[in-house]
Design a protein around this motif. Structure first.
Motif, short mmCIF file in Angstrom:
data_model
loop_
_atom_site.label_atom_id
_atom_site.label_comp_id
_atom_site.label_asym_id
_atom_site.label_seq_id
_atom_site.Cartn_x
_atom_site.Cartn_y
_atom_site.Cartn_z
N ALA A 80 -7.28 7.28 -0.26
CA ALA A 80 -6.49 7.53 0.95
C ALA A 80 -6.77 6.49 2.03
O ALA A 80 -5.86 6.09 2.77
N TRP A 81 -8.02 6.02 2.13
CA TRP A 81 -8.35 5.02 3.14
C TRP A 81 -7.76 3.67 2.79
O TRP A 81 -7.42 2.88 3.68
N CYS A 82 -7.61 3.39 1.49
CA CYS A 82 -6.94 2.15 1.07
C CYS A 82 -5.47 2.20 1.48
O CYS A 82 -4.93 1.22 2.00
N VAL A 83 -4.84 3.34 1.26
CA VAL A 83 -3.43 3.52 1.65
C VAL A 83 -3.28 3.33 3.15
O VAL A 83 -2.37 2.64 3.61
N ARG A 84 -4.20 3.93 3.91
CA ARG A 84 -4.13 3.79 5.37
C ARG A 84 -4.28 2.31 5.77
O ARG A 84 -3.55 1.83 6.65
N TRP A 85 -5.22 1.58 5.13
CA TRP A 85 -5.38 0.16 5.44
C TRP A 85 -4.08 -0.60 5.16
O TRP A 85 -3.64 -1.41 5.98
N HIS A 86 -3.47 -0.33 4.03
CA HIS A 86 -2.22 -1.02 3.68
C HIS A 86 -1.11 -0.73 4.69
O HIS A 86 -0.33 -1.63 5.03
N LYS A 87 -1.06 0.50 5.19
CA LYS A 87 -0.03 0.86 6.18
C LYS A 87 -0.30 0.18 7.53
O LYS A 87 0.62 -0.27 8.20
N GLU A 88 -1.55 0.15 7.95
CA GLU A 88 -1.89 -0.34 9.29
C GLU A 88 -2.13 -1.85 9.34
O GLU A 88 -1.87 -2.47 10.37
N ILE A 89 -2.62 -2.44 8.27
CA ILE A 89 -3.03 -3.84 8.28
C ILE A 89 -2.31 -4.67 7.23
O ILE A 89 -2.04 -5.85 7.43
N GLY A 90 -2.01 -4.07 6.10
CA GLY A 90 -1.52 -4.79 4.93
C GLY A 90 -0.37 -5.74 5.17
O GLY A 90 -0.38 -6.87 4.67
N GLU A 91 0.63 -5.34 5.93
CA GLU A 91 1.78 -6.21 6.17
C GLU A 91 1.46 -7.29 7.21
O GLU A 91 2.04 -8.37 7.18
N ILE A 92 0.54 -6.99 8.09
CA ILE A 92 0.20 -7.91 9.17
C ILE A 92 -0.75 -9.00 8.69
O ILE A 92 -0.62 -10.16 9.08
N TYR A 93 -1.71 -8.63 7.86
CA TYR A 93 -2.81 -9.54 7.51
C TYR A 93 -2.35 -10.93 7.06
O TYR A 93 -2.88 -11.93 7.55
N PRO A 94 -1.39 -11.05 6.14
CA PRO A 94 -1.01 -12.39 5.68
C PRO A 94 -0.49 -13.31 6.78
O PRO A 94 -0.48 -14.53 6.62
N LYS A 95 -0.09 -12.75 7.92
CA LYS A 95 0.48 -13.54 9.01
C LYS A 95 -0.55 -13.94 10.07
O LYS A 95 -0.21 -14.57 11.05
#
Length: 121
Positions: free
Chosen positions: A39-54
């Motif tokens: 669940a914490w991985c899912v939360r990371w992907h929602k909050e950070i995942g799309e932003i991180y590569p930029k």
């Protein structure tokens, strides 16, 4: 001089290509050790995942996701597996620089990531 020059150009191009390959240990990368159902991985992907590569951080250490239940990549042989997910491991030249266990929110993540990146040589 033409054939020698051509050979040198080919060698330079090959060196650049090899250095750009992911997971070859030529640059820093941020491993995200994760597993299905986390669940914490899912939360990371929602909050950070799309932003991180930029981000500027991603330019220093691109993200590489590794499932802890899949076969361990050969180029990570020197990196200790982790049972707790998510765990973030900053790696450079095939060796661990820093490790962050868990994810408790975006502000804490960015703060700890900056501390990790500051440890790069």
């Amino acid at each position: 001089m033409g054939p020698v020059r051509n050979l040198l150009l080919v060698m330079a191009a090959c060196s650049a290509l090899v250095a750009a390959l992911p997971g070859q240990g030529f640059a820093a990368e941020l491993l995200m050790l994760e597993q299905k159902g986390c669940a914490w991985c899912v939360r990371w992907h929602k909050e950070i995942g799309e932003i991180y590569p930029k981000t500027a951080e991603a330019k220093i250490a691109p993200l590489r996701q590794v499932d802890i239940h899949e076969p361990w990549p050969g180029d990570l042989a020197a990196i200790r597996r982790e049972a707790f997910t998510p765990t973030f491991v900053l790696v450079e030249d095939g060796r661990e620089i820093a490790r962050m266990r868990g994810y408790s929110g975006d502000e804490f993540f960015w703060f700890l990531l900056d501390e990790m990146l500051a440890k790069l040589p």
